[in-house]
Design a protein around this motif. Structure first.
Motif, short mmCIF file in Angstrom:
data_model
loop_
_atom_site.label_atom_id
_atom_site.label_comp_id
_atom_site.label_asym_id
_atom_site.label_seq_id
_atom_site.Cartn_x
_atom_site.Cartn_y
_atom_site.Cartn_z
N PRO A 96 2.88 7.28 -4.75
CA PRO A 96 3.14 5.85 -4.56
C PRO A 96 2.27 5.00 -5.47
CG PRO A 96 2.98 6.96 -2.45
CD PRO A 96 2.54 7.96 -3.48
N GLU A 101 0.33 2.53 -5.30
CA GLU A 101 -0.62 1.70 -4.56
C GLU A 101 -1.73 2.58 -4.02
OE1 GLU A 101 1.39 -0.13 -1.35
OE2 GLU A 101 2.25 1.73 -0.58
N ARG A 115 -1.83 11.55 -7.17
CA ARG A 115 -1.66 10.53 -6.15
C ARG A 115 -2.94 9.72 -6.01
NH1 ARG A 115 2.68 11.21 -2.66
NH2 ARG A 115 3.94 13.04 -3.10
N TYR A 171 2.13 -3.70 -8.49
CA TYR A 171 1.50 -2.87 -7.46
C TYR A 171 2.45 -2.71 -6.28
CZ TYR A 171 -2.24 -1.51 -4.15
OH TYR A 171 -3.04 -0.85 -3.23
N GLY A 172 2.60 -1.47 -5.80
CA GLY A 172 3.43 -1.22 -4.63
C GLY A 172 4.92 -1.11 -4.91
N SER A 173 5.31 -1.10 -6.18
CA SER A 173 6.74 -0.99 -6.51
C SER A 173 7.30 0.35 -6.04
CB SER A 173 6.95 -1.13 -8.02
OG SER A 173 6.59 -2.42 -8.45
N ILE A 174 8.56 0.35 -5.68
CA ILE A 174 9.22 1.59 -5.24
C ILE A 174 9.62 2.40 -6.47
CG2 ILE A 174 11.21 2.54 -4.02
CD1 ILE A 174 11.24 0.05 -2.30
N ARG A 175 9.36 3.69 -6.42
CA ARG A 175 9.69 4.57 -7.54
C ARG A 175 11.08 5.19 -7.34
NH1 ARG A 175 4.45 7.55 -9.77
NH2 ARG A 175 6.08 8.13 -11.24
N TYR A 176 11.72 5.44 -8.48
CA TYR A 176 13.04 6.08 -8.44
C TYR A 176 13.11 7.27 -9.40
CZ TYR A 176 14.29 1.71 -6.14
OH TYR A 176 14.34 0.63 -5.27
#
Length: 332
Positions: free
Chosen positions: A179, A181, A201, A245-250
């Protein structure tokens, strides 16, 4: 040669670096004279030396470009325009100091609920942003503003003392696979958190990594503004490529493919370890053996970097082995 470079000669024109945007412009007539001298050297002395390089060094001119003098002004204006455009683009894409949230900095990212954290445990602020390197790799850059507090006497510091300076640090996190963050402090074993960090991580302990010190500022606002500059210059992060910061990964599938390939490389290396060492032992500098190592393992040259990350090839280099033999010989 001497006549060709007389100041009052009307056969050539030299414009200093300051006026020519890092370039020296000469007439074609000068180029012909230089080439004539080089050819004479070759005829007399053979091709034993790189006379071209030597002549330009003597003249103090590097990376010379030859053009007709009439074009000099045109090129100078073009270069000046490009420079201004580059500076303007830099200013336009530079992030604003408060475009993203600056997170409060606590040791181990642990916020105590029993005390006034704003005065007792707050150590500063950090801003962690990311950018994509390729389809399966994301790097992060953390700018940390650490408080330097006044002390009542040498070695004695109170956490609620007045802040006297704001120290800026730069830290890069390469190939973040988890993640985007830093997690809050959890009631888990520190070793478990460190194990996660080895897998790419971010852990709650990542906030303790200050990295490279940049400089001290007299105010928090100045420190934040300075951070934006270094985010761009060192981290290459600006408004055109930033991942908040905190963006969702794809990219989970791409990461999985990479990890499978790395597992294959690991097994290939383990089974051919002795062969790789024999290759490394031939070289003074292991990096020079990358092509041969790739050939031995049957992998791409770019993947040799991963192989080198599995062990320290310097320990097996020819230069290192020679040094060891010399040391042992002296002590026999």
């Amino acid at each position: 040669m001497a006549e060709a470079f007389l100041d009052n000669s009307d056969k050539w024109t030299r414009i200093s670096r300051r006026y020519a945007s890092e370039r020296i412009y000469c007439r074609k007539e000068l180029q012909s004279q230089i080439n004539h001298v080089i050819e004479n050297y070759r005829k007399k002395n053979g091709l034993l030396y790189n006379w071209e390089s030597m002549i330009w060094k003597i003249l103090g001119i590097d990376d010379v470009e030859y053009i007709i003098y009439d074009k000099t002004e045109e090129f100078r204006e073009r270069d000046e325009q490009k420079r201004k455009q580059s500076e303007e683009h830099f200013k336009n894409v530079l992030l604003k100091p408060d475009s993203f949230e600056w997170h409060k900095l606590y040791y181990n990212n642990c916020i105590s609920k029993d005390v006034d954290v704003e005065t007792s445990f707050l150590q500063g602020y950090y801003l962690l942003l990311f950018k994509s390197i390729n389809t399966s790799r994301i790097d992060g850059v953390m700018m940390t503003i650490s408080f330097q507090r006044e002390q009542c006497s040498e070695g004695v510091e109170e956490m609620n003392a007045k802040v006297e300076s704001y120290n800026l640090f730069y830290q890069r996190f390469e190939d973040v696979r988890g993640p985007l963050e830093i997690p809050a402090k959890q009631d888990k074993s520190p070793m478990k958190e460190f194990e996660k960090s080895f897998q790419g991580r971010l852990s709650c302990y990542s906030v303790n990594a200050r990295g490279k010190f940049i400089r001290s500022y007299s105010s928090l606002e100045e420190a934040k503004k300075g951070a934006m500059y270094w985010l761009k210059v060192w981290g290459g992060i600006d408004s055109e490529n930033v991942i908040p910061y905190g963006s969702i990964r794809y990219d989970a599938l791409e990461i999985h493919k990479r990890e499978v390939r790395e597992a294959e490389l690991y097994m290939t290396f383990v089974t051919r370890y002795a062969d790789v060492i024999e290759v490394i032992k031939k070289y003074d500098y292991p990096g020079n053996a990358a092509d041969e190592v790739a050939e031995v393992l049957g992998v791409n040259r770019d993947e040799v970097g991963f192989i080198y990350g599995l062990f320290n090839p310097v320990l097996f280099s020819a230069l290192r082995l020679k040094t060891i033999k010399k040391m042992l010989g002296e002590n026999l």
